[in-house]
Enzyme design. Structure first.
Site, PDB file in Angstrom:
ATOM      1  N   PRO A  91       0.813  -1.222   0.000  1.00  0.00           N
ATOM      2  CA  PRO A  91       0.000   0.000   0.000  1.00  0.00           C
ATOM      3  C   PRO A  91       0.846   1.271   0.000  1.00  0.00           C
ATOM      4  O   PRO A  91       0.521   2.242  -0.686  1.00  0.00           O
ATOM      5  CB  PRO A  91      -0.831  -0.121   1.280  1.00  0.00           C
ATOM      6  CG  PRO A  91      -0.931  -1.590   1.510  1.00  0.00           C
ATOM      7  CD  PRO A  91       0.410  -2.123   1.098  1.00  0.00           C
ATOM      8  N   TYR A  92       1.932   1.277   0.771  1.00  0.00           N
ATOM      9  CA  TYR A  92       2.798   2.451   0.814  1.00  0.00           C
ATOM     10  C   TYR A  92       3.433   2.704  -0.556  1.00  0.00           C
ATOM     11  O   TYR A  92       3.350   3.805  -1.107  1.00  0.00           O
ATOM     12  CB  TYR A  92       3.889   2.276   1.868  1.00  0.00           C
ATOM     13  CG  TYR A  92       4.870   3.425   1.904  1.00  0.00           C
ATOM     14  CD1 TYR A  92       4.525   4.627   2.518  1.00  0.00           C
ATOM     15  CD2 TYR A  92       6.130   3.321   1.315  1.00  0.00           C
ATOM     16  CE1 TYR A  92       5.403   5.695   2.548  1.00  0.00           C
ATOM     17  CE2 TYR A  92       7.019   4.380   1.339  1.00  0.00           C
ATOM     18  CZ  TYR A  92       6.654   5.570   1.958  1.00  0.00           C
ATOM     19  OH  TYR A  92       7.530   6.630   1.960  1.00  0.00           O
ATOM     20  N   ALA A  93       4.064   1.667  -1.113  1.00  0.00           N
ATOM     21  CA  ALA A  93       4.746   1.842  -2.394  1.00  0.00           C
ATOM     22  C   ALA A  93       3.768   2.218  -3.494  1.00  0.00           C
ATOM     23  O   ALA A  93       4.052   3.085  -4.334  1.00  0.00           O
ATOM     24  CB  ALA A  93       5.505   0.569  -2.755  1.00  0.00           C
TER      25      ALA A  93
END
Length: 249
Positions: free
Chosen positions: A155-157
């Protein structure tokens, strides 16, 4: 005359860490700052620090994923100073470490809301005020992870990759105006967040950096300051690496 004399900047996530470093750098060159942060105490402390340095500032406490925070930041800046010249979308959160199939789908919703939707919302509400003057500088803080991907932090990337595409797209939309939109992709930068990691994990990060060290807040802030200045006149929709050579594209 200072580079940002008379300019007004909104900086999200400016209570501490990279966001505060960016706010300080802009302020040191004359900018007036609207500090936006979800945490009240760091935000107010940042404002007090700027005040001791003779810098006028306003504080907006709120979650950038909540559009009400965006509206309040814009309204506060316009009511106090009558203009918005610079927007730095720095606020963001990380992912828990887990494989995609082991992570609740709700984690993507939570991280997207801050890391990507919040950036879109601030751009959406700030750009009309910049268009009135046909001038503005928007700097979005993405991540080297948005270029490379990160196993265990999808999710972050993914949301940081979204910030890169958002920057390119809005830059194209505004290319014939006086507004420039760019983003930076920091690698590992020594902040309190990084300091909380184990020595082994930090060493693993450094092993992937050709320069053999982490970056500093001041190095990222210096690049952001140039992108936020009038000197940045022929770059828009661009991605500026600041990762010690980790990502060179």
């Amino acid at each position: 005359m200072s580079r940002f004399e008379g300019r007004v900047a909104i900086v999200t996530g400016a209570g501490e860490g990279l966001g505060f470093g960016i706010a300080q750098r802009l302020a040191s060159e004359g900018a007036r700052i609207t500090v936006v942060d979800v945490n009240a105490d760091p935000a107010r402390q940042a404002s007090r620090t700027l005040a001791r340095q003779g810098v006028p500032s306003e504080v907006v406490v709120g979650d950038v994923g909540d559009e009400a925070t965006t509206r309040e930041a814009v309204r506060t800046s316009i009511d106090r100073w009558g203009r918005i010249d610079i927007l730095v979308n720095n606020a963001g959160i990380g992912s828990p470490v887990a494989k995609t199939w082991e992570m609740p789908v709700e984690e993507m919703d939570r991280i997207y809301r801050i890391n990507l939707r919040g950036v879109f919302a601030f751009c959406h509400h700030v750009i009309p005020h910049m268009m009135e003057r046909d001038y503005g500088r928007i700097v979005n803080v993405s991540s080297a992870s948005g270029k490379e991907g990160v196993a265990g932090a999808v999710p972050y990337a993914a949301t940081k990759a979204g910030v890169i595409s958002l920057t390119k797209s809005i830059g194209l939309e505004l290319a014939k105006t006086g507004i420039r939109v760019n983003c930076v992709t920091p690698g590992a930068v020594m902040t309190r967040l990084l300091e909380r990691l184990t020595k082994e994990r930090i060493a693993g990060m450094i092993s992937r950096i050709p320069m053999g060290r982490t970056g500093t807040v001041s190095e990222v802030a210096a690049l952001v300051a140039w992108l936020a200045s009038e000197e940045c006149s022929y770059s828009t929709g661009a991605v500026f690496d600041v990762s010690g050579g980790r990502t060179t594209y």
